[in-house]
Motif scaffolding. Structure first.
Motif, short mmCIF file in Angstrom:
data_model
loop_
_atom_site.label_atom_id
_atom_site.label_comp_id
_atom_site.label_asym_id
_atom_site.label_seq_id
_atom_site.Cartn_x
_atom_site.Cartn_y
_atom_site.Cartn_z
N TRP A 166 -27.73 -46.71 -31.82
CA TRP A 166 -27.27 -47.58 -30.74
C TRP A 166 -26.23 -48.60 -31.19
CZ3 TRP A 166 -27.34 -46.52 -25.93
CH2 TRP A 166 -28.33 -45.69 -25.41
N GLY A 194 -34.33 -41.20 -19.50
CA GLY A 194 -35.29 -40.72 -20.49
C GLY A 194 -36.70 -40.62 -19.94
N ARG A 225 -36.16 -37.16 -30.01
CA ARG A 225 -35.13 -37.97 -29.37
C ARG A 225 -35.29 -39.44 -29.75
NH1 ARG A 225 -35.36 -35.33 -23.26
NH2 ARG A 225 -35.36 -33.16 -23.91
N PRO A 226 -35.08 -39.76 -31.00
CA PRO A 226 -35.36 -41.13 -31.47
C PRO A 226 -34.54 -42.21 -30.79
CG PRO A 226 -34.17 -39.87 -33.15
CD PRO A 226 -34.60 -38.90 -32.10
N ALA A 227 -33.26 -41.97 -30.56
CA ALA A 227 -32.42 -42.99 -29.92
C ALA A 227 -32.83 -43.18 -28.46
CB ALA A 227 -30.95 -42.63 -30.03
N LEU A 228 -33.11 -42.09 -27.79
CA LEU A 228 -33.55 -42.18 -26.40
C LEU A 228 -34.89 -42.91 -26.33
CD1 LEU A 228 -33.18 -41.44 -23.44
CD2 LEU A 228 -34.22 -39.20 -23.92
N TYR A 229 -35.80 -42.59 -27.24
CA TYR A 229 -37.10 -43.26 -27.26
C TYR A 229 -36.93 -44.75 -27.53
CZ TYR A 229 -42.03 -44.08 -28.15
OH TYR A 229 -43.32 -44.55 -28.06
N ARG A 241 -25.77 -41.68 -24.34
CA ARG A 241 -26.96 -41.02 -24.89
C ARG A 241 -26.59 -40.14 -26.08
NH1 ARG A 241 -31.32 -37.99 -20.97
NH2 ARG A 241 -32.42 -36.77 -22.55
N GLU A 242 -25.52 -39.37 -25.94
CA GLU A 242 -25.11 -38.47 -27.02
C GLU A 242 -24.63 -39.26 -28.24
OE1 GLU A 242 -22.16 -36.07 -25.17
OE2 GLU A 242 -23.61 -34.71 -24.22
N GLU A 299 -27.69 -40.81 -30.04
CA GLU A 299 -28.46 -39.84 -30.80
C GLU A 299 -27.73 -39.41 -32.07
OE1 GLU A 299 -31.42 -39.25 -30.51
OE2 GLU A 299 -32.05 -39.41 -28.42
#
Length: 215
Positions: free
Chosen positions: A31, A68, A104-108, A23-24, A27
């Motif tokens: 990805w 998420g 949180r664009p990567a998580l989204y 996740r870190e 972000e």
């Protein structure tokens, strides 16, 4: 504590460490930067250890997505519970959803954009995880139709609209600065008192049923 319990606790700790590292890294770099090799380096475990927890990157992304949804459900729940009225609850939940997507664009992306094997639809052979369902139920809680519509269908439309706003604004297809106006339009259409206000407006302007049909 037995040796079995210690092993299970250590396994759970490693599992969470891998998810957090993925996740870190996503972000920070996106990805595409998340690989099992880089994750192994970040968590100081060998790649075989990672594969002992996850079949591959897609499984890791799926685990991040489920986590998420826990975060999203909590954010929507806080927004709904602190609102002063059903109308404001819808607005607050919509704003919280859009803020989450921006922050949180990567998580989204893991949750809603990238391919995933997480079952969402009721028709799926597998039951959806509790976290995605909890997030959806927060949307259903503020849909509250008054004119005979199905609350779950309204929640699906609200979700679709919010997702579209989030993705289109992020990609520059629509101006991000007008999100507040778009959210206002969504609230006007789906607020619990929307049907009553439309009927009252039709009666006040004298148009009645014919006028409503002509819009």
């Amino acid at each position: 504590m037995s040796s079995t319990e210690r092993r299970e606790r250590e396994r759970a700790r490693r599992h969470q460490l891998i998810i957090t590292a993925a996740r870190e890294l996503a972000e920070a770099e996106g990805w595409d930067a998340v690989t099992t090799r880089r994750l192994a380096q970040r968590v100081a475990y060998s790649q075989p250890v990672l594969y002992n927890h996850f079949k591959g990157k897609d499984a890791i992304v799926g685990a991040v997505a489920v986590e998420g949804f826990d975060d999203l459900a909590a954010a929507l729940r806080r927004a709904r519970r602190t609102a002063g009225s059903p109308r404001e609850a819808l607005r607050a939940v919509g704003r919280a959803y859009l803020d989450f997507a921006v922050a949180r664009p990567a998580l989204y992306a893991a949750m809603f954009v990238r391919e995933t094997d997480i079952p969402f639809a009721q028709e799926a052979q597998q039951d959806p995880p509790a976290a995605p369902r909890a997030a959806f139920e927060e949307l259903a809680a503020v849909a509250g139709p008054e004119d005979g519509r199905d609350a779950e269908v309204d929640a699906e439309v609200i979700w679709s609209a919010l997702h579209g706003l989030a993705v289109l604004a992020r990609s520059g297809r629509i101006p991000p600065l007008r999100q507040r106006e778009r959210l206002d339009a969504l609230v006007e259409r789906f607020a619990p008192d929307a049907a009553g206000r439309r009927k009252a407006s039709a009666g006040q302007d004298g148009s009645g049923t014919a006028g409503a049909g002509g819009t």
